[in-house]
Every structure is written in structure tokens, then in C-alpha cells.
Design a protein around this motif. Structure first.
Motif, PDB file in Angstrom:
ATOM      1  N   UNK A  78       5.673 -11.241   6.398  1.00 15.26           N
ATOM      2  CA  UNK A  78       6.092 -11.806   5.118  1.00 15.26           C
ATOM      3  C   UNK A  78       4.936 -12.184   4.225  1.00 15.26           C
ATOM      4  N   UNK A  79       3.741 -11.770   4.583  1.00 13.74           N
ATOM      5  CA  UNK A  79       2.538 -12.095   3.816  1.00 13.74           C
ATOM      6  C   UNK A  79       1.322 -11.600   4.569  1.00 13.74           C
ATOM      7  N   UNK A  80       0.236 -12.320   4.460  1.00 13.81           N
ATOM      8  CA  UNK A  80      -0.975 -11.897   5.129  1.00 13.81           C
ATOM      9  C   UNK A  80      -0.802 -11.836   6.651  1.00 13.81           C
ATOM     10  N   UNK A  81      -1.365 -10.825   7.274  1.00 11.96           N
ATOM     11  CA  UNK A  81      -1.557 -10.868   8.718  1.00 11.96           C
ATOM     12  C   UNK A  81      -2.392 -12.109   8.999  1.00 11.96           C
ATOM     13  N   UNK A  82      -2.027 -12.928   9.958  1.00  9.56           N
ATOM     14  CA  UNK A  82      -2.677 -14.243  10.118  1.00  9.56           C
ATOM     15  C   UNK A  82      -4.199 -14.203  10.194  1.00  9.56           C
ATOM     16  N   UNK A  83      -4.777 -13.149  10.744  1.00 10.93           N
ATOM     17  CA  UNK A  83      -6.234 -13.076  10.882  1.00 10.93           C
ATOM     18  C   UNK A  83      -6.892 -12.167   9.833  1.00 10.93           C
ATOM     19  N   UNK A  84      -6.108 -11.632   8.905  1.00 11.71           N
ATOM     20  CA  UNK A  84      -6.641 -10.659   7.954  1.00 11.71           C
ATOM     21  C   UNK A  84      -7.476 -11.346   6.883  1.00 11.71           C
ATOM     22  N   UNK A  85      -8.614 -10.742   6.538  1.00  7.14           N
ATOM     23  CA  UNK A  85      -9.521 -11.363   5.563  1.00  7.14           C
ATOM     24  C   UNK A  85      -9.717 -10.511   4.317  1.00  7.14           C
ATOM     25  N   UNK A  86      -8.839  -9.513   4.096  1.00  6.43           N
ATOM     26  CA  UNK A  86      -8.923  -8.755   2.849  1.00  6.43           C
ATOM     27  C   UNK A  86      -7.536  -8.357   2.382  1.00  6.43           C
ATOM     28  N   UNK A  87      -7.479  -7.743   1.190  1.00  6.52           N
ATOM     29  CA  UNK A  87      -6.212  -7.304   0.611  1.00  6.52           C
ATOM     30  C   UNK A  87      -6.423  -5.925  -0.010  1.00  6.52           C
ATOM     31  N   UNK A  88      -5.396  -5.079   0.089  1.00  4.89           N
ATOM     32  CA  UNK A  88      -5.521  -3.686  -0.339  1.00  4.89           C
ATOM     33  C   UNK A  88      -4.318  -3.266  -1.179  1.00  4.89           C
ATOM     34  N   UNK A  89      -4.602  -2.483  -2.218  1.00  3.36           N
ATOM     35  CA  UNK A  89      -3.566  -1.773  -2.974  1.00  3.36           C
ATOM     36  C   UNK A  89      -4.019  -0.321  -3.102  1.00  3.36           C
ATOM     37  N   UNK A  90      -3.077   0.561  -3.443  1.00  3.78           N
ATOM     38  CA  UNK A  90      -3.412   1.961  -3.632  1.00  3.78           C
ATOM     39  C   UNK A  90      -2.559   2.543  -4.748  1.00  3.78           C
ATOM     40  N   UNK A  91      -3.123   3.492  -5.485  1.00  2.00           N
ATOM     41  CA  UNK A  91      -2.398   4.204  -6.529  1.00  2.00           C
ATOM     42  C   UNK A  91      -3.028   5.586  -6.672  1.00  2.00           C
ATOM     43  N   UNK A  92      -2.290   6.508  -7.242  1.00  2.00           N
ATOM     44  CA  UNK A  92      -2.815   7.861  -7.416  1.00  2.00           C
ATOM     45  C   UNK A  92      -3.870   7.877  -8.524  1.00  2.00           C
ATOM     46  N   UNK A  93      -4.644   8.952  -8.567  1.00  2.00           N
ATOM     47  CA  UNK A  93      -5.702   9.070  -9.572  1.00  2.00           C
ATOM     48  C   UNK A  93      -5.139   8.950 -10.984  1.00  2.00           C
ATOM     49  N   UNK A  94      -3.998   9.578 -11.269  1.00  2.00           N
ATOM     50  CA  UNK A  94      -3.413   9.486 -12.614  1.00  2.00           C
ATOM     51  C   UNK A  94      -3.090   8.050 -12.987  1.00  2.00           C
ATOM     52  N   UNK A  95      -2.525   7.311 -12.048  1.00  2.00           N
ATOM     53  CA  UNK A  95      -2.178   5.919 -12.327  1.00  2.00           C
ATOM     54  C   UNK A  95      -3.427   5.060 -12.484  1.00  2.00           C
ATOM     55  N   UNK A  96      -4.451   5.356 -11.688  1.00  2.00           N
ATOM     56  CA  UNK A  96      -5.705   4.605 -11.822  1.00  2.00           C
ATOM     57  C   UNK A  96      -6.349   4.850 -13.187  1.00  2.00           C
ATOM     58  N   UNK A  97      -6.287   6.072 -13.671  1.00  2.00           N
ATOM     59  CA  UNK A  97      -6.833   6.367 -14.993  1.00  2.00           C
ATOM     60  C   UNK A  97      -6.074   5.591 -16.072  1.00  2.00           C
ATOM     61  N   UNK A  98      -4.769   5.455 -15.913  1.00  2.00           N
ATOM     62  CA  UNK A  98      -3.988   4.630 -16.850  1.00  2.00           C
ATOM     63  C   UNK A  98      -4.442   3.174 -16.775  1.00  2.00           C
ATOM     64  N   UNK A  99      -4.701   2.709 -15.558  1.00  2.00           N
ATOM     65  CA  UNK A  99      -5.162   1.337 -15.364  1.00  2.00           C
ATOM     66  C   UNK A  99      -6.505   1.113 -16.066  1.00  2.00           C
ATOM     67  N   UNK A 100      -7.423   2.068 -15.949  1.00  2.00           N
ATOM     68  CA  UNK A 100      -8.735   1.929 -16.573  1.00  2.00           C
ATOM     69  C   UNK A 100      -8.640   1.850 -18.101  1.00  2.00           C
ATOM     70  N   UNK A 101      -7.638   2.516 -18.675  1.00  2.00           N
ATOM     71  CA  UNK A 101      -7.508   2.538 -20.124  1.00  2.00           C
ATOM     72  C   UNK A 101      -7.180   1.169 -20.703  1.00  2.00           C
ATOM     73  N   UNK A 102      -6.533   0.323 -19.904  1.00  2.00           N
ATOM     74  CA  UNK A 102      -6.073  -0.954 -20.452  1.00  2.00           C
ATOM     75  C   UNK A 102      -6.689  -2.181 -19.766  1.00  2.00           C
TER      76      UNK A 102
END
Length: 276
Positions: free
Chosen positions: A53-77
Motif C-alpha cells: 500500500x506504499x513504500x516497501x518498508x526497507x526501500x530507499x528510492x522511488x521510480x516512475x517510467x514513461x515512454x520516450x514520446x511521453x517524456x518528450x512531452x514532459x520536457x516541453x512543459x
């Protein structure tokens, strides 16, 4: 190079770290929702959402992923939308000395300095990893060739660290790779990314991040068909077919790993924001 000792996080520090990472996730989600950019929480973050329901109790990072096209849209704004009082974005083209094929959204007024990366010439605040799925060949042989070429880029990028941390012949090879000028490597890599994305494929992959198995690719639909999912009491976006995706990544993902297999990032310096 003078290496520093690893700082082992206390349980209190881990919780504070996860709270900052949640800030980063919320900011990334806010921007993506406003501009209809499709992404998914990824890796241990997705696993944590499903299993804990959230972080793995011992996890110390966070990750997201998106395709190259979506990332390029993200960079524009992103430069207009990002709350720059608190956050900043780094990637291979925006940040001098940055040598990773995925981006990082970082929290200002913090430090999360990886062990043996103290010399890297850019700010190293607490971060959210933003992985980018580039097209990879649907033909398996071609995909294996693509994976090998991506492996070479990864090693060239990593050579700035490996020339200090490796030993024996590996250390010598990293020093040779590190002699290639940064701009030369980045320009070559950008051309490679452009080439890989000329044609849409069923499979994608973060090119310079190791694959979880010898398939060397991930279904595009896992990152394009998403749903709302609860994570630490907030709503984020996640792969709709998360069961198949997590099985692909982890196998029996509902079973907790043995304590000795619970991985964390080795860190030499950790500081938290003072501007909350």
C-alpha cells in the motif's frame, strides 16, 4: 580518489527519506495529470503499492517510467510547471557531468550522495528516478544486438565511477572508456536514441539500465495503459496489468525476500530539507 564510508540509514532517517520521495512523486504526478502525460510508478514503487500500500518498508528510492514520446512531452512543459522553489530536474542533456540514461527529479536543500560518487560534478539531492522506455526491436536477435550496444553505452557512462571503484582489468578498461569526451558520448547516445525511436515497436526498454532477464524488453502496453492506484494515501498512476508486469520483473512478487536480499543504495551523505 578518497572514498568515504557508507552511511547506514536509521529507521527514522528512512521514514524521512520516504516522505521526501513521496513529495517528489506527488509533484511529478501533478504535472503529468495536468498535461495528460501517461506514466506508471515502476519497480519497487509499484511492487510496494501492490504489496504494502506504499513504500516497501526497507526501500530507499522511488521510480516512475514513461515512454520516450511521453517524456518528450514532459520536457516541453516541465520548466514552466515545476515548483522550482523545491525541485529540479536532471538528465543527460540538461545537466553537465550527468552520465545516466534516465532522468532524476530531485529535492532542493537535500543531499543523497551515492558512495563513491562524491566527485560527480552536479548536485545530488534526494531523488525520484524517471525511467524512459525507448523502442527496442521486436525481433529477438536484433534486440540482443540492441541490448549489447546499450550495454556499451552504459559502461562508457559509468566509467566516471568505475575508473575509481573497479579493480584489475576492469579498472584499466574503465579508464580507457573514460577518456572519450563527455560531449562525444552524449551526442552519439542521442543519435542512437533517435535511431531507436524511428519505428514504433511492441517492446520498449530503458536503454542504459540493465534488463531484468534475457527478454531485453518490456511490453509497451505496461506503460501506456494505466490506472489510478493508492500509494501512501495518495493517488498515483500505475500499470493496469500490474500482476503480469510484476511477475515478469520479480516472479513470486508477493513473497517477501530474505533479509540479506533486501537491497538498499550505499550512501555516504544524507541530509533533509529545512524549508518544509
Amino acid at each position: 580518489m578518497n572514498t568515504k564510508k557508507q552511511h547506514h540509514l536509521t529507521s527514522e532517517e528512512l521514514k524521512k527519506l520516504q516522505n521526501v520521495e513521496l513529495e517528489l512523486l506527488i509533484e511529478f504526478d501533478r504535472i503529468c495529470r495536468k498535461h495528460e502525460i501517461t506514466y506508471s510508478i515502476d519497480g519497487g514503487t509499484l511492487l510496494g503499492a501492490v504489496r504494502h500500500g506504499g513504500f516497501i518498508p526497507w526501500d530507499d528510492d522511488a521510480d516512475v517510467i514513461l515512454t520516450r514520446n511521453e517524456y518528450e512531452k514532459f520536457l516541453l512543459i516541465v520548466d514552466q510547471e515545476l515548483n522550482t522553489d523545491k525541485f529540479y530536474l536532471q538528465d543527460v542533456n540538461r545537466t553537465s557531468g550527468y552520465r545516466w540514461g534516465y532522468a532524476k527529479l530531485r529535492r532542493k536543500n537535500t543531499d543523497f550522495i551515492r558512495l563513491n560518487q562524491e566527485h560527480m560534478p552536479y548536485e545530488q539531492g534526494i531523488f525520484l528516478d524517471i525511467f524512459i522506455g525507448d523502442n527496442v526491436p521486436d525481433n529477438y536477435i536484433s534486440r540482443c544486438i540492441c541490448n549489447f550496444r546499450s550495454f556499451i553505452y552504459r559502461k562508457i557512462f559509468y566509467s566516471e565511477v568505475g575508473k575509481f571503484t573497479a579493480s584489475g582489468i576492469s579498472k584499466y578498461l574503465y579508464k580507457i572508456l573514460n577518456s572519450i569526451p563527455e560531449n562525444t558520448v552524449k551526442n552519439s547516445y542521442n543519435r542512437y536514441v533517435k535511431f531507436r525511436n524511428k519505428k514504433s515497436t511492441e517492446l520498449v526498454k530503458c536503454l542504459t539500465f540493465p534488463a531484468c532477464n534475457r527478454v531485453y524488453g518490456y511490453k509497451r502496453e505496461w506503460y501506456e495503459d494505466t490506472i489510478d492506484m493508492q500509494f501512501e494515501g495518495v493517488t498515483l498512476r500505475a500499470c493496469r496489468n500490474y500482476e503480469d508486469y510484476l511477475k515478469f520483473l520479480y516472479g513470486d512478487y508477493l513473497t517477501l525476500p530474505a533479509i540479506e536480499n533486501r537491497k538498499v543504495h550505499p550512501v555516504s551523505k544524507l541530509t533533509f530539507p529545512t524549508d518544509n
